[in-house]
Design an enzyme around this catalytic site. Structure first.
Site, PDB file in Angstrom:
ATOM      1  N   SER A  59       3.657  -3.716 -13.892  1.00 44.67           N
ATOM      2  CA  SER A  59       2.531  -4.195 -13.097  1.00 44.67           C
ATOM      3  C   SER A  59       1.692  -3.058 -12.539  1.00 44.67           C
ATOM      4  CB  SER A  59       3.035  -5.085 -11.954  1.00 44.67           C
ATOM      5  OG  SER A  59       3.728  -4.307 -10.999  1.00 44.67           O
TER       6      SER A  59
ATOM      7  N   LYS B  64       3.181  -2.057  -5.286  1.00 45.77           N
ATOM      8  CA  LYS B  64       1.768  -2.403  -5.434  1.00 45.77           C
ATOM      9  C   LYS B  64       0.917  -1.512  -4.534  1.00 45.77           C
ATOM     10  CE  LYS B  64       2.371  -6.132  -8.055  1.00 45.77           C
ATOM     11  NZ  LYS B  64       3.785  -5.741  -8.318  1.00 45.77           N
TER      12      LYS B  64
END
Lengths: 198, 198
Positions: free
Chosen positions: A120, A157
């Site tokens: 990701s 993230k």
DNA sequence: TTGACAGCAGAACGCCCGTTCTTTAGGATG
DNA sequence: CATCCTAAAGAACGGGCGTTCTGCTGTCAA
């Protein structure tokens, strides 16, 4: 006051000190340095060390202990051969451990290593199997890459803000932006990355 | 003789020592350690240090100076199986501990660190400013990422073969494949990568 | 309730450590 | 031959360092 111009033999003494330090990773007492240097008087050892300090090879901690500086580890490396394709590689230094650690880790006690799963964050150059160096703390700045706890799972993230609300932005268009309801639980901040090939 | 079982708080003291060492690269005097540990008596500091020596985190030089061992620099590696909410499991002892340098460097004498310039390998997750861990040798396998010497310059590319000829393949479409005429000079093979954030 | 022990505080001490001062030997230099 | 200067030797010293011992306090089990 001529003070002290670098003595001719200081290079030789420095070399001996470097050898000693390579073995023991500490700078010994003046008395021990007499043996190391092959000298009989502490006063002269002090004079030598003072010059090495002034020359920038050694420095003192607040406690008065002596520690090597970066210059202490510099190698002579033939400069003429630089053009010939030989490496200007910066870090030819000390073949021992704690070089990279020193580089990446400021606060050992709160730093932990976490393997990266998934892709990701691949657009940020963070791949599956990489190891994230994470400094544990629960505050971070916008733009930091953070390890957050979402649905009882770690997730790596980029921290961002959207309409006054914190969000977690992946670096891969295939993944959605995470907009946590309520508060966002931050485990730590990414301070480094390690990858091992093969 | 009860001797000494590792005190519960020794881990805490060790953490403070590690932080201090990260800043000053030396273990200070007992008196200074009183401040570091938040303790008032030197005798207790000595007791703690003795236990840390026995536990293998520090050792003594012939001069009686204290220096860190390899274990001193080990960092916990979180297990990926931390779905269970709070991954505080990292904190408690029995996890895996890794020394970053040992993880990345197999052969210290032939391994060097080279900063990465340019973005020709960005699709491989190698960015400008990253530090390449390179094992110096002149043989490599197809598919290895190698540091080659082309036009008297270091270049980091994937080694490939095309019609019996070695070529250097970038990981960025904006860059051309390098097809060296004659022999290809390989400086080393990429075995690791380090990135520091912020 | 009473120890027993862990966790620390604090004092006392002897020695070693870093510092300073003085002295000496051996080149250079003139 | 006189004079510097560098490179040390060596003595002398005060304080800090590591070590040891003794004492205090809270906790927990019996």
């Amino acid at each position: 006051m001529t003070d002290s111009d670098p003595s001719a033999r200081d290079a030789e003494y420095l070399a001996k000190l470097q050898d000693y330090y390579a073995s023991w990773k500490s700078i010994p007492s003046y008395a021990s340095l007499c043996d190391v240097f092959g000298i009989a008087s502490k006063s002269w050892v002090k004079a030598i060390l003072d010059r090495l300090v002034k020359a920038g090879f050694i420095e003192r901690t607040p406690d008065g202990m002596m520690i090597p500086t970066r210059d202490f580890f510099a190698r002579p490396l033939a400069e003429s051969s630089v053009q010939a394709g030989m490496p200007v590689a910066v870090n030819e230094t000390q073949g021992d451990y704690f070089v990279i650690d020193e580089m990446l880790i400021d606060k050992p006690s709160t730093t932990t290593l976490i393997p990266v799963k998934g892709d990701s964050m691949i657009d940020a150059g963070i791949h599956e199997g990489d190891v994230a160096v994470v400094e544990k703390r629960n505050v971070a700045n916008i733009g930091d890459i953070v390890v957050a706890i979402v649905d009882n799972e770690f997730t790596l993230k980029t921290l961002d803000k959207e309409r006054g609300q914190y969000i977690l932005r992946p670096a891969n268009q295939a993944y959605p932006v995470i907009r946590p309801q309520g508060s966002l639980e931050i485990f730590g901040v990414l301070v480094g990355l390690i990858r091992k090939y093969k």
